[in-house]
Design a protein around this motif. Structure first.
Motif, PDB file in Angstrom:
ATOM      1  N   TYR A  99       0.824  -1.199   0.000  1.00 24.31           N
ATOM      2  CA  TYR A  99       0.000   0.000   0.000  1.00 24.31           C
ATOM      3  C   TYR A  99       0.867   1.261   0.000  1.00 24.31           C
ATOM      4  N   LEU A 100       1.846   1.317   0.893  1.00 24.23           N
ATOM      5  CA  LEU A 100       2.651   2.535   1.039  1.00 24.23           C
ATOM      6  C   LEU A 100       3.364   2.903  -0.257  1.00 24.23           C
ATOM      7  N   LEU A 101       3.852   1.908  -0.988  1.00 29.40           N
ATOM      8  CA  LEU A 101       4.576   2.178  -2.224  1.00 29.40           C
ATOM      9  C   LEU A 101       3.635   2.563  -3.365  1.00 29.40           C
ATOM     10  N   TRP A 102       2.359   2.259  -3.226  1.00 28.65           N
ATOM     11  CA  TRP A 102       1.340   2.645  -4.209  1.00 28.65           C
ATOM     12  C   TRP A 102       0.685   3.966  -3.843  1.00 28.65           C
ATOM     13  N   HIS A 103       0.772   4.336  -2.585  1.00 32.21           N
ATOM     14  CA  HIS A 103       0.005   5.455  -2.035  1.00 32.21           C
ATOM     15  C   HIS A 103       0.179   6.764  -2.804  1.00 32.21           C
ATOM     16  N   ASP A 104       1.405   7.145  -3.100  1.00 32.65           N
ATOM     17  CA  ASP A 104       1.648   8.446  -3.707  1.00 32.65           C
ATOM     18  C   ASP A 104       0.958   8.569  -5.054  1.00 32.65           C
ATOM     19  N   GLU A 105       1.080   7.547  -5.883  1.00 28.53           N
ATOM     20  CA  GLU A 105       0.457   7.577  -7.202  1.00 28.53           C
ATOM     21  C   GLU A 105      -1.032   7.275  -7.136  1.00 28.53           C
ATOM     22  N   GLY A 106      -1.399   6.318  -6.300  1.00 29.39           N
ATOM     23  CA  GLY A 106      -2.781   5.850  -6.294  1.00 29.39           C
ATOM     24  C   GLY A 106      -3.749   6.668  -5.479  1.00 29.39           C
ATOM     25  N   VAL A 107      -3.267   7.341  -4.425  1.00 29.24           N
ATOM     26  CA  VAL A 107      -4.157   8.108  -3.539  1.00 29.24           C
ATOM     27  C   VAL A 107      -3.787   9.591  -3.538  1.00 29.24           C
ATOM     28  N   ARG A 108      -2.560   9.875  -3.189  1.00 31.64           N
ATOM     29  CA  ARG A 108      -2.162  11.279  -3.044  1.00 31.64           C
ATOM     30  C   ARG A 108      -2.300  12.064  -4.353  1.00 31.64           C
ATOM     31  N   SER A 109      -1.823  11.508  -5.439  1.00 28.02           N
ATOM     32  CA  SER A 109      -1.828  12.230  -6.706  1.00 28.02           C
ATOM     33  C   SER A 109      -3.233  12.638  -7.165  1.00 28.02           C
ATOM     34  N   PRO A 110      -4.202  11.706  -7.268  1.00 26.00           N
ATOM     35  CA  PRO A 110      -5.527  12.129  -7.725  1.00 26.00           C
ATOM     36  C   PRO A 110      -6.234  13.085  -6.782  1.00 26.00           C
ATOM     37  N   LEU A 111      -6.065  12.905  -5.470  1.00 23.29           N
ATOM     38  CA  LEU A 111      -6.758  13.767  -4.519  1.00 23.29           C
ATOM     39  C   LEU A 111      -6.119  15.156  -4.456  1.00 23.29           C
ATOM     40  N   VAL A 112      -4.795  15.214  -4.353  1.00 23.82           N
ATOM     41  CA  VAL A 112      -4.120  16.509  -4.242  1.00 23.82           C
ATOM     42  C   VAL A 112      -4.237  17.309  -5.537  1.00 23.82           C
ATOM     43  N   ASN A 113      -4.093  16.653  -6.673  1.00 21.84           N
ATOM     44  CA  ASN A 113      -4.196  17.372  -7.943  1.00 21.84           C
ATOM     45  C   ASN A 113      -5.576  17.993  -8.127  1.00 21.84           C
TER      46      ASN A 113
END
Length: 219
Positions: A99-113
């Motif tokens: 999960y942690l290694l996927w988090h930036d692309e899979g969660v953070r990127s779509p929400l923050v952008n």
């Protein structure tokens, strides 16, 4: 004085995740605020710690580490962490790391952008989203929502573990900052998870601090 210092601003979701990990793991640490509104993350002092000028970063006995997930993994190693939040069991830790290694692309990127385009860009003089320009952001949000519900479906937790872990802390901080983009009442699986993780005292404390700062800065 503690041998560990966490550098970063409470408004930074990854910073809150690292701070919360330290609290939940009983680590002694100092928190050094980095005020991005004053561009302190661009100053020479912080650039020496993280040349990419992003938050958070840590200094442990004069050794510096950047990237939030790398910080957690490093701290778990040097402090021999083996708790509910990051257990040493290899299969459990593999799920958390996945999960942690996927988090930036899979969660953070779509929400923050999406958050940045909808609220921050117009606030600082940029164009407001139209129905047409917003559509790709909403599609990414829906993609995240579907994937995250799949992740929660197995065990109710982000890392597909039997109890909440640091994976849930990372996920929660992103969702909490972007909750204005979605109606969680329409997503009961996510809402139950969100309410449970948000009730963890350390999570609640840092979330409240971030909310208070956000109100002062952005109104």
């Amino acid at each position: 004085m503690s041998e560990l210092t966490v550098y970063g601003n409470i408004l930074s979701q990854p910073t809150r995740s690292v701070l919360t990990f330290c609290r939940l793991s009983g680590l002694e640490f100092n928190h050094q605020d980095v005020d991005f509104m004053k561009k302190e993350h661009l100053a020479d002092e912080f650039t020496k710690i993280n040349p990419f000028q992003a938050m958070p970063a840590i200094v442990h006995n004069s050794f510096n580490v950047w990237e939030s997930v790398a910080c957690v993994m490093y701290l778990a190693d040097v402090y021999n962490v083996d708790n509910q939040w990051y257990p040493k069991d290899p299969k459990t830790r593999a799920r958390i790391n996945s999960y942690l290694l996927w988090h930036d692309e899979g969660v953070r990127s779509p929400l923050v952008n999406y958050l940045r385009a909808k609220y921050l860009v117009p606030r600082f003089g940029g164009p407001e989203l139209t129905e047409e320009t917003e559509a790709p952001y909403r599609a990414k949000l829906q993609e995240w929502c579907n994937t995250f519900k799949w992740q929660l479906a197995e065990t109710h937790y982000a890392g597909r573990t039997s109890t909440p872990t640091i994976a849930d802390i990372f996920a929660y901080n992103e969702v909490a900052s972007a909750v204005a983009l979605m109606n969680l009442d329409e997503q009961p699986e996510i809402k139950r998870w969100y309410d449970e993780i948000g009730a963890i005292p350390a999570v609640q404390e840092y979330t409240q601090q971030a909310s208070e700062i956000r109100r002062k800065v952005f109104g």
